[in-house]
Design a protein around this motif. Structure first.
Motif, PDB file in Angstrom:
ATOM      1  N   VAL A  65      14.381 -12.998 -16.529  1.00  0.00           N
ATOM      2  CA  VAL A  65      14.345 -11.728 -15.785  1.00  0.00           C
ATOM      3  C   VAL A  65      15.579 -10.932 -16.189  1.00  0.00           C
ATOM      4  O   VAL A  65      16.554 -11.493 -16.703  1.00  0.00           O
ATOM      5  N   THR A  66      15.554  -9.651 -16.000  1.00  0.00           N
ATOM      6  CA  THR A  66      16.726  -8.840 -16.326  1.00  0.00           C
ATOM      7  C   THR A  66      17.745  -8.953 -15.198  1.00  0.00           C
ATOM      8  O   THR A  66      17.425  -9.416 -14.092  1.00  0.00           O
ATOM      9  N   TYR A  67      18.958  -8.520 -15.471  1.00  0.00           N
ATOM     10  CA  TYR A  67      19.962  -8.528 -14.416  1.00  0.00           C
ATOM     11  C   TYR A  67      19.538  -7.593 -13.272  1.00  0.00           C
ATOM     12  O   TYR A  67      19.753  -7.898 -12.097  1.00  0.00           O
ATOM     13  N   ASP A  68      18.892  -6.495 -13.643  1.00  0.00           N
ATOM     14  CA  ASP A  68      18.411  -5.564 -12.610  1.00  0.00           C
ATOM     15  C   ASP A  68      17.452  -6.250 -11.648  1.00  0.00           C
ATOM     16  O   ASP A  68      17.521  -6.048 -10.439  1.00  0.00           O
ATOM     17  N   ASP A  69      16.555  -7.077 -12.244  1.00  0.00           N
ATOM     18  CA  ASP A  69      15.628  -7.827 -11.384  1.00  0.00           C
ATOM     19  C   ASP A  69      16.410  -8.699 -10.416  1.00  0.00           C
ATOM     20  O   ASP A  69      16.140  -8.741  -9.226  1.00  0.00           O
ATOM     21  N   PHE A  70      17.388  -9.391 -10.960  1.00  0.00           N
ATOM     22  CA  PHE A  70      18.167 -10.317 -10.136  1.00  0.00           C
ATOM     23  C   PHE A  70      18.909  -9.560  -9.028  1.00  0.00           C
ATOM     24  O   PHE A  70      18.939  -9.981  -7.881  1.00  0.00           O
TER      25      PHE A  70
ATOM     26  N   HIS B  56       9.215 -21.754 -23.401  1.00  0.00           N
ATOM     27  CA  HIS B  56      10.104 -20.927 -22.579  1.00  0.00           C
ATOM     28  C   HIS B  56      11.209 -21.702 -21.891  1.00  0.00           C
ATOM     29  O   HIS B  56      11.813 -21.235 -20.931  1.00  0.00           O
ATOM     30  N   PHE B  57      11.495 -22.902 -22.373  1.00  0.00           N
ATOM     31  CA  PHE B  57      12.669 -23.654 -21.919  1.00  0.00           C
ATOM     32  C   PHE B  57      13.897 -22.839 -22.347  1.00  0.00           C
ATOM     33  O   PHE B  57      13.985 -22.391 -23.487  1.00  0.00           O
ATOM     34  N   ASP B  58      14.853 -22.631 -21.421  1.00  0.00           N
ATOM     35  CA  ASP B  58      15.915 -21.661 -21.744  1.00  0.00           C
ATOM     36  C   ASP B  58      17.143 -22.289 -22.391  1.00  0.00           C
ATOM     37  O   ASP B  58      18.135 -21.608 -22.629  1.00  0.00           O
TER      38      ASP B  58
ATOM     39  N   PRO C 263      17.165 -20.719 -35.863  1.00  0.00           N
ATOM     40  CA  PRO C 263      17.850 -19.860 -34.892  1.00  0.00           C
ATOM     41  C   PRO C 263      17.124 -18.531 -34.681  1.00  0.00           C
ATOM     42  O   PRO C 263      17.156 -17.974 -33.580  1.00  0.00           O
ATOM     43  N   ASP C 264      16.439 -18.036 -35.716  1.00  0.00           N
ATOM     44  CA  ASP C 264      15.735 -16.762 -35.581  1.00  0.00           C
ATOM     45  C   ASP C 264      14.542 -16.840 -34.630  1.00  0.00           C
ATOM     46  O   ASP C 264      14.051 -15.823 -34.166  1.00  0.00           O
ATOM     47  N   ASP C 265      14.058 -18.049 -34.367  1.00  0.00           N
ATOM     48  CA  ASP C 265      12.921 -18.198 -33.454  1.00  0.00           C
ATOM     49  C   ASP C 265      13.323 -18.014 -31.996  1.00  0.00           C
ATOM     50  O   ASP C 265      12.498 -17.703 -31.146  1.00  0.00           O
ATOM     51  N   LEU C 266      14.599 -18.252 -31.687  1.00  0.00           N
ATOM     52  CA  LEU C 266      15.026 -18.260 -30.293  1.00  0.00           C
ATOM     53  C   LEU C 266      14.954 -16.862 -29.678  1.00  0.00           C
ATOM     54  O   LEU C 266      15.352 -15.870 -30.294  1.00  0.00           O
ATOM     55  N   ILE C 267      14.458 -16.806 -28.441  1.00  0.00           N
ATOM     56  CA  ILE C 267      14.488 -15.560 -27.678  1.00  0.00           C
ATOM     57  C   ILE C 267      15.850 -15.523 -26.967  1.00  0.00           C
ATOM     58  O   ILE C 267      16.290 -16.537 -26.422  1.00  0.00           O
ATOM     59  N   ASN C 268      16.519 -14.398 -27.005  1.00  0.00           N
ATOM     60  CA  ASN C 268      17.844 -14.247 -26.388  1.00  0.00           C
ATOM     61  C   ASN C 268      18.841 -15.324 -26.823  1.00  0.00           C
ATOM     62  O   ASN C 268      19.340 -16.086 -25.994  1.00  0.00           O
TER      63      ASN C 268
END
Ligand SMILES: [Zn+2]
Length: 685
Positions: free
Chosen positions: A580-585, A153-155, A171-176
């Protein structure tokens, strides 16, 4: 096979270093020192040889580095090509040409090579979906995509690897996934590429390598090839979407370049063409004549490219010879740890040259004597010191120096004539004859450590002969005997000057000058009459000098400091938390505020009680920053705080909100303060 064949000429290539950083000892030990020894040996034997080197200047890492530094890729390669070339020159790596793949002649040669394979219908065409940045209109190489690592989960993981946990990714492994170019989310888009059908070449490779080179290729090389072939070869893309490299010479592929693994080895051919033009030679003889022996010197990370892929390219192009041998070396480690450019765990050649001026041969010697020929080896500064002091200095240097000093002392620096030979003299003279053959056999089979050890055995022979014969004791009573001893000792020095030339070229040149002798060839060596009676010698100077403990300790200290700073840089950064989502932030209400009053909370070390003007109200906050700030440091200061954190009771006081601070892994604190005097109540988003 090679031993039974005779060749008219030699083409010797050495791996093209990648022009995005300087050279270190691992490069020299694994490729360039052995290649240079081999080439110098061939030249001394009078062979027709061309020694090819150059910088590999294409590929994504160079474009990434250019982006990071805000310069062009050309500026990056210009800088490092210059540095690399200079280091090679200073270490006496005797290329006939040191070229570069950004030269027009290389673009031309690589294009022609591609076109020939294309026209013969060798390539497979395939369309695939790849990440594309719509804002900048670029297909994205793996390194141009970052996202969250699915494992740790390193971003900021890259599309090819997570540098936090070390996992290889696609590249397909990356989340976001996010484009490095624009920061936007990339889309998938179709793109067409050309592939080399290695699977189709497998039967031929099996026969050519696994049958044909069973006996003459090194076991580490043969073993790696066998394992690649046994795993099954796959078609490999020859082209990619990038704007730095050799343009694909097809009208439909204007925005594509050749993959760097495809264009780089063709660089050997381009460099040979460039050399031949200047030297007035026919380059084709060196690449297309069956009587030419082609040998690639490389490190083990390059085996698949030079033993499988490049030969397959040469074979199917149709007009080229194939490598006869690829004597790949393993890796040189440094003080029990892998050499690493990114961790600065290396002995850099340009730094060595500054810190050990005039000692190029010492490093050449140590890297060859301890070379990673068949397994990974370790460079240590203690070993460096001991090989200098107890081998080069105590044996080679000491023998030569004693012989020359005594000749000057007793015979005015003129070579004395042999008088009468005793049995010891005869056995020594007989042994001298053996050395060119012994060293040569080892070199012919790429056993460089063994060859160097044989050279030192000649120095050992001389040193022992001189010590046993004690001319300094005999001189008073038997001058004739001393003439004989010194003549034989001087002939050994002369042979050392010739036979050390491939290994220690600077020392050989110095010794040749001291002995005032012409440049002899390998064939002349073994002869005990290289120096003529009465020949005047020049004044001796020291070939090697002692390296003191303090010098070595300083180098070890330098590495310890690197290790310390690496630990601080790496271990202390925690991996990123889950997204986190922008809404969370946006649920957090963060404001600029001013500290109005501050006092320590009694009976605590860390807590301060602060009265704060948030722009909305004035309120009390308890904050754990007393270890860093005294109350008076904070009064009147602008800070940032979360104003909608639910109130908490801390030590009997209701704390309404939280001051934002940064904390490193050692617990050092720094409260976040706006860099401008901003209104209280301004929102932070
Ligand atoms: Zn990871």
């Amino acid at each position: 096979m090679a031993e039974n064949k005779t060749f008219k000429r030699y083409t010797i290539t050495s791996a093209l270093p990648y022009a995005n950083g300087p050279l270190h000892i691992g490069h020299l030990a694994g490729v360039y020192v052995p290649a240079d020894i081999f080439v110098r040996y061939l030249r001394l034997k009078g062979e027709d040889v061309v020694f090819i080197g150059g910088s590999d200047e294409h590929g994504v890492p160079i474009t990434i580095k250019a982006r990071q530094q805000g310069v062009t890729p050309q500026q990056i390669v210009d800088k490092y090509h210059g540095m690399i070339k200079k280091s090679f020159e200073e270490f006496g790596i005797s290329f006939d040409i040191y070229s570069r793949t950004s030269n027009p002649i290389h673009h031309e040669t690589a294009s022609e090579f591609f076109t020939t394979l294309y026209d013969k219908g060798e390539f497979i065409e395939k369309t695939s979906l790849q990440y594309y940045d719509e804002a900048t209109q670029h297909f994205l190489a793996d390194r141009y995509i970052t996202g969250t690592c699915p494992h740790c989960h390193f971003d900021k993981a890259y599309g090819d690897q997570c540098e936090n946990c070390g996992t290889s990714l696609s590249p397909d492994d990356l989340i976001n996934p996010v484009s490095v170019l624009s920061g936007n989310i990339p889309v998938k888009k179709e793109t067409k590429h050309w592939y080399l059908p290695l699977d189709k070449y497998e039967p031929w490779l099996r026969e050519w390598i696994l049958e044909g080179h069973k006996d003459d290729w090194k076991t580490n090389v043969y073993g790696q090839c066998k394992s690649w072939i046994d795993q099954g070869l796959q078609p490999r893309a020859v082209t990619r979407d990038l704007d730095w490299g050799v343009k694909v010479p097809l009208p439909e592929a204007q925005d594509k370049v050749l993959y760097v693994w495809f264009d780089a080895p063709i660089g050997y051919i381009s460099a040979t063409r460039e050399w031949a033009e200047k030297a007035g030679k026919d380059w084709k003889l060196y690449w297309k004549d069956k009587e030419t022996r082609l040998i690639h010197f490389i490190g083990k990370d390059n085996i698949v490219f030079h033993c499988i892929i490049f030969p397959a390219m040469l074979k199917h192009e149709g007009s080229y010879i194939l490598p006869d041998n690829v004597p790949a070396f393993e890796f040189m480690n440094l003080e029990n740890d892998k050499i690493s450019t990114s961790r600065n765990w290396a002995v850099w050649l340009h730094e060595y040259l500054e810190e050990f001026p005039g000692k190029q041969d010492v490093l050449r010697y140590v890297l060859c004597a301890n070379g990673p020929e068949t397994k990974d080896n370790d460079f240590t500064w203690k070993d460096f010191q001991s090989r200098n002091n107890s081998e080069l200095l105590a044996i080679f240097g000491n023998f030569v120096n004693r012989t020359l000093v005594l000749t000057h002392k007793y015979f005015e620096g003129k070579v004395p004539a042999i008088e009468e030979l005793n049995d010891y003299d005869k056995s020594v003279l007989a042994e001298i004859k053996e050395f060119p053959m012994r060293i040569g056999v080892s070199l012919d089979t790429f056993r460089f450590r063994e060859a160097l050890n044989e050279l030192m055995n000649l120095a050992r022979l001389g040193n022992k002969y001189l010590t046993d014969s004690e001319p300094w004791k005999v001189f008073k009573t038997d001058e004739a005997r001393v003439r004989t001893i010194l003549n034989i000792s001087l002939q050994i020095c002369a042979n050392l000057a010739v036979l050390s030339k491939p290994f220690l070229p600077f020392t050989s040149a110095k010794l040749t000058a001291m002995l005032n002798m012409p440049e002899f060839t390998w064939k002349d060596a073994g002869n005990a009459g290289l120096l003529k009676d009465g020949q005047q010698l020049n004044r001796p100077e020291l070939l090697f000098e002692r390296i003191e403990d303090g010098v070595i300790e300083a180098q070890i200290q330098k590495l310890l400091e690197t290790k310390k700073s690496n630990q601080q840089n790496t271990i202390n950064v925690k991996p990123a938390k889950e997204n986190v989502t922008y809404d969370d932030f946006s649920k957090l209400d963060i404001r600029v505020a001013t500290v109005l009053e501050a006092e320590k909370v009694p009976k605590t070390d860390k807590l301060l009680k602060l009265k704060i003007d948030t722009g909305i109200d004035q309120r009390i906050v308890i904050s754990g920053i007393a270890g860093k700030y005294k109350p008076e440091d904070l009064i009147g200061k602008k800070i940032c705080m979360i104003v909608n954190l639910a109130p908490r009771n801390i030590r009997g006081t209701e704390s309404k909100g939280m001051i934002l601070s940064a904390e490193d892994a050692n617990g050092n604190l720094c409260t976040i303060m706006p860099s401008e005097d901003f209104h209280n109540g301004s929102e932070i988003k």
